[in-house]
Design a protein around this motif. Sequence first.
Motif, PDB file in Angstrom:
ATOM      1  N   GLY A 154       0.706  -1.134  -0.101  1.00  0.00           N
ATOM      2  CA  GLY A 154       0.010   0.068   0.071  1.00  0.00           C
ATOM      3  C   GLY A 154       0.724   1.333  -0.040  1.00  0.00           C
ATOM      4  N   LEU A 155       2.070   1.183   0.270  1.00  0.00           N
ATOM      5  CA  LEU A 155       2.887   2.278   0.225  1.00  0.00           C
ATOM      6  C   LEU A 155       4.275   1.825  -0.942  1.00  0.00           C
ATOM      7  CD1 LEU A 155       3.817   2.968   3.809  1.00  0.00           C
ATOM      8  CD2 LEU A 155       2.391   4.259   2.417  1.00  0.00           C
ATOM      9  N   PRO A 156       3.628   1.915  -2.227  1.00  0.00           N
ATOM     10  CA  PRO A 156       4.685   1.424  -3.263  1.00  0.00           C
ATOM     11  C   PRO A 156       5.583   2.377  -3.694  1.00  0.00           C
ATOM     12  CG  PRO A 156       2.485   2.399  -4.288  1.00  0.00           C
ATOM     13  CD  PRO A 156       2.410   2.216  -2.795  1.00  0.00           C
ATOM     14  N   ASP A 157       5.316   3.755  -3.210  1.00  0.00           N
ATOM     15  CA  ASP A 157       6.381   4.787  -3.694  1.00  0.00           C
ATOM     16  C   ASP A 157       6.250   6.026  -2.867  1.00  0.00           C
ATOM     17  OD1 ASP A 157       4.417   6.698  -4.708  1.00  0.00           O
ATOM     18  OD2 ASP A 157       4.236   5.329  -6.444  1.00  0.00           O
ATOM     19  N   VAL A 158       7.123   7.080  -3.026  1.00  0.00           N
ATOM     20  CA  VAL A 158       7.261   8.128  -2.467  1.00  0.00           C
ATOM     21  C   VAL A 158       5.989   9.033  -2.399  1.00  0.00           C
ATOM     22  CG1 VAL A 158       8.734  10.145  -1.729  1.00  0.00           C
ATOM     23  CG2 VAL A 158      10.000   7.931  -2.471  1.00  0.00           C
ATOM     24  N   GLY A 159       5.573   9.086  -3.478  1.00  0.00           N
ATOM     25  CA  GLY A 159       4.350   9.798  -3.691  1.00  0.00           C
ATOM     26  C   GLY A 159       3.327   9.622  -2.844  1.00  0.00           C
TER      27      GLY A 159
END
Length: 185
Positions: free
Chosen positions: A29-34
């Motif tokens: 659920g937190l795939p990237d910095v964005g």
Amino acid sequence: MLITHDTRCALDLVVDLVNTAPEGDEPDGLPDVGVLDDFARRHAVSDLGVLSEFDLSAVRKIRGRFAAVFAATDARTAAGLINELVAAAGTTPRLTDHDGYDWHVHYFAPGASLADHIAADCGMALAFFVVAGEQERLRRCEAPDCRRAFVDLSRNRSRRYCDSRTCGNRLHVAAYRARRKEAAG
């Protein structure tokens, strides 16, 4: 147990964070910095700077440690895990009144990284439950196909599902249908 506004916000944040972990076929659920930035802003994390891959990695690491707190079977284990999180964050309690909120305590040091901010504030929120003898309120959904974390804030500690409208209702409907099928024979 009295739960202040800031403690409730920290509990909501830690539950949502733990529930971003990939499980089974579900992606992270937190795939990237964005997405991490959106997550932090949605939870009104104060003093948020520009996030980086380092922040994403650090938040994912503490996410796993918070998941272990929800999986702890006894208060001593939960306390040990919380102590490690809070100590590593360099906790610095301080009174503050910002963004229209009355006086409350922040446990993170000014200028702390997002991971340290979350570890300190959320760790302390969970610590209050252990101190109050309420560690069993830190739960996982009992639906067989769901293991989402939640904090049981019901008066009699009876909540079994992360969401009674989805998991709870789905299981009650399945049980009802099974009873009707058995009765029809």
